[in-house]
Design a protein around this motif. Structure first.
Motif, PDB file in Angstrom:
ATOM      1  N   PRO A   7       0.856  -1.183   0.000  1.00 21.36           N
ATOM      2  CA  PRO A   7       0.000   0.000   0.000  1.00 21.36           C
ATOM      3  C   PRO A   7       0.898   1.241   0.000  1.00 21.36           C
ATOM      4  O   PRO A   7       1.675   1.457   0.929  1.00 21.36           O
ATOM      5  N   SER A   8       0.814   2.032  -1.059  1.00 21.91           N
ATOM      6  CA  SER A   8       1.714   3.167  -1.228  1.00 21.91           C
ATOM      7  C   SER A   8       0.963   4.483  -1.084  1.00 21.91           C
ATOM      8  O   SER A   8      -0.155   4.624  -1.578  1.00 21.91           O
ATOM      9  N   HIS A  14       8.704   5.482  -0.358  1.00 19.25           N
ATOM     10  CA  HIS A  14       9.669   4.405  -0.555  1.00 19.25           C
ATOM     11  C   HIS A  14       9.494   3.350   0.518  1.00 19.25           C
ATOM     12  O   HIS A  14       9.103   3.651   1.648  1.00 19.25           O
ATOM     13  N   TYR A  15       9.787   2.100   0.115  1.00 19.92           N
ATOM     14  CA  TYR A  15       9.491   0.946   0.959  1.00 19.92           C
ATOM     15  C   TYR A  15      10.610  -0.079   0.875  1.00 19.92           C
ATOM     16  O   TYR A  15      11.009  -0.473  -0.213  1.00 19.92           O
ATOM     17  N   ASP A  16      11.068  -0.509   2.023  1.00 23.18           N
ATOM     18  CA  ASP A  16      12.083  -1.554   2.120  1.00 23.18           C
ATOM     19  C   ASP A  16      11.371  -2.907   2.045  1.00 23.18           C
ATOM     20  O   ASP A  16      10.608  -3.257   2.940  1.00 23.18           O
ATOM     21  N   LEU A  17      11.609  -3.644   0.982  1.00 26.65           N
ATOM     22  CA  LEU A  17      10.950  -4.931   0.760  1.00 26.65           C
ATOM     23  C   LEU A  17      11.786  -6.117   1.219  1.00 26.65           C
ATOM     24  O   LEU A  17      11.337  -7.268   1.140  1.00 26.65           O
ATOM     25  N   THR A  18      12.985  -5.879   1.697  1.00 24.00           N
ATOM     26  CA  THR A  18      13.970  -6.930   1.920  1.00 24.00           C
ATOM     27  C   THR A  18      13.487  -8.039   2.844  1.00 24.00           C
ATOM     28  O   THR A  18      13.574  -9.225   2.497  1.00 24.00           O
ATOM     29  N   ASP A  19      13.002  -7.695   4.016  1.00 23.29           N
ATOM     30  CA  ASP A  19      12.617  -8.721   4.989  1.00 23.29           C
ATOM     31  C   ASP A  19      11.431  -9.546   4.495  1.00 23.29           C
ATOM     32  O   ASP A  19      11.427 -10.775   4.611  1.00 23.29           O
ATOM     33  N   GLU A  20      10.415  -8.883   3.926  1.00 19.26           N
ATOM     34  CA  GLU A  20       9.260  -9.616   3.415  1.00 19.26           C
ATOM     35  C   GLU A  20       9.651 -10.488   2.223  1.00 19.26           C
ATOM     36  O   GLU A  20       9.204 -11.632   2.104  1.00 19.26           O
ATOM     37  N   LEU A  21      10.504  -9.973   1.372  1.00 17.06           N
ATOM     38  CA  LEU A  21      10.996 -10.742   0.223  1.00 17.06           C
ATOM     39  C   LEU A  21      11.710 -12.010   0.699  1.00 17.06           C
ATOM     40  O   LEU A  21      11.435 -13.113   0.216  1.00 17.06           O
ATOM     41  N   THR A  22      12.599 -11.868   1.673  1.00 14.90           N
ATOM     42  CA  THR A  22      13.332 -13.014   2.212  1.00 14.90           C
ATOM     43  C   THR A  22      12.380 -14.036   2.820  1.00 14.90           C
ATOM     44  O   THR A  22      12.485 -15.242   2.554  1.00 14.90           O
ATOM     45  N   VAL A 116      14.545  -1.921  -2.474  1.00  9.24           N
ATOM     46  CA  VAL A 116      13.694  -0.764  -2.195  1.00  9.24           C
ATOM     47  C   VAL A 116      12.774  -0.473  -3.383  1.00  9.24           C
ATOM     48  O   VAL A 116      13.232  -0.391  -4.521  1.00  9.24           O
ATOM     49  N   LEU A 117      11.495  -0.299  -3.084  1.00  7.91           N
ATOM     50  CA  LEU A 117      10.499   0.138  -4.046  1.00  7.91           C
ATOM     51  C   LEU A 117      10.265   1.630  -3.835  1.00  7.91           C
ATOM     52  O   LEU A 117      10.080   2.071  -2.695  1.00  7.91           O
ATOM     53  N   ILE A 118      10.286   2.402  -4.925  1.00  9.42           N
ATOM     54  CA  ILE A 118       9.980   3.832  -4.845  1.00  9.42           C
ATOM     55  C   ILE A 118       8.808   4.109  -5.774  1.00  9.42           C
ATOM     56  O   ILE A 118       8.806   3.687  -6.929  1.00  9.42           O
ATOM     57  N   ASP A 119       7.805   4.811  -5.247  1.00  7.80           N
ATOM     58  CA  ASP A 119       6.615   5.170  -6.018  1.00  7.80           C
ATOM     59  C   ASP A 119       6.714   6.644  -6.401  1.00  7.80           C
ATOM     60  O   ASP A 119       6.804   7.507  -5.535  1.00  7.80           O
ATOM     61  N   PRO A 124      -1.958   7.865  -4.213  1.00  4.67           N
ATOM     62  CA  PRO A 124      -1.786   6.583  -3.528  1.00  4.67           C
ATOM     63  C   PRO A 124      -2.319   5.429  -4.373  1.00  4.67           C
ATOM     64  O   PRO A 124      -3.243   5.600  -5.174  1.00  4.67           O
ATOM     65  N   ALA A 125      -1.717   4.255  -4.197  1.00  6.68           N
ATOM     66  CA  ALA A 125      -2.154   3.059  -4.911  1.00  6.68           C
ATOM     67  C   ALA A 125      -1.578   1.840  -4.207  1.00  6.68           C
ATOM     68  O   ALA A 125      -0.586   1.943  -3.483  1.00  6.68           O
ATOM     69  N   THR A 126      -2.200   0.709  -4.419  1.00  9.45           N
ATOM     70  CA  THR A 126      -1.629  -0.552  -3.960  1.00  9.45           C
ATOM     71  C   THR A 126      -0.731  -1.057  -5.070  1.00  9.45           C
ATOM     72  O   THR A 126      -1.180  -1.279  -6.200  1.00  9.45           O
ATOM     73  N   ARG A 127       0.542  -1.211  -4.768  1.00  7.22           N
ATOM     74  CA  ARG A 127       1.539  -1.633  -5.760  1.00  7.22           C
ATOM     75  C   ARG A 127       1.750  -3.132  -5.659  1.00  7.22           C
ATOM     76  O   ARG A 127       1.751  -3.703  -4.571  1.00  7.22           O
ATOM     77  N   ARG A 128       1.946  -3.751  -6.811  1.00  9.76           N
ATOM     78  CA  ARG A 128       2.206  -5.193  -6.872  1.00  9.76           C
ATOM     79  C   ARG A 128       3.669  -5.424  -7.222  1.00  9.76           C
ATOM     80  O   ARG A 128       4.217  -4.778  -8.115  1.00  9.76           O
TER      81      ARG A 128
END
Length: 142
Positions: A7-8, A14-22, A116-119, A124-128
């Protein structure tokens, strides 16, 4: 294929995806290899970087110099009536995919580096985010 949703709040969030990705790669039973990570959309970017406020500010400042949101109209706006031409350019400059090494249940990169994801979009939008996990090694049958 694994899918994350983010959810952006939009513009330069910007969002750190590292832990969820792992965690998702582990849950999936991914083997050793390269995980392909792809952000769905033409106004977002993915990068691997040291995720701290100074580095984020520096990156956003650089992208703003290259594709400013300064009130000038982009041709994209003239052809689509969508005022986010700079968002599309920043996405193209940063890119929407990365390859991340995965070994022994961990991402194979420096602990200080993060995915890192940057919008860049205005709203706002839900990013996939789609992840192509490395395949687990098949056990040999005897």
């Amino acid at each position: 294929m694994i899918e994350l949703t983010v959810p952006s709040s939009g513009l330069n969030s910007h969002y750190d995806l590292t832990d969820e990705l792992t965690e998702r790669l582990r849950e999936h039973g991914a083997g050793d290899g390269l995980a392909g990570v792809f952000a769905h959309g033409s106004t977002v970017g993915l990068t691997i970087m040291r995720y701290e406020p100074g580095a984020i500010a520096d990156l956003l400042r650089l992208l703003e110099r290259l594709a400013p949101d300064d009130g000038n109209r982009y041709l994209h706006e003239l052809t689509t009536e969508d005022p986010n031409g700079f968002s599309h350019l920043k996405s193209s400059l940063l890119g929407t995919s990365v390859l991340v090494p995965f070994r022994d249940g961990q991402l194979g990169m420096s602990p200080s580096h993060r995915v890192v994801l940057i919008d860049f979009d205005l709203k706002p939008a839900t990013r996939r985010v789609l992840i192509d996990p490395p395949r687990a090694a098949k056990e040999e049958t005897q």
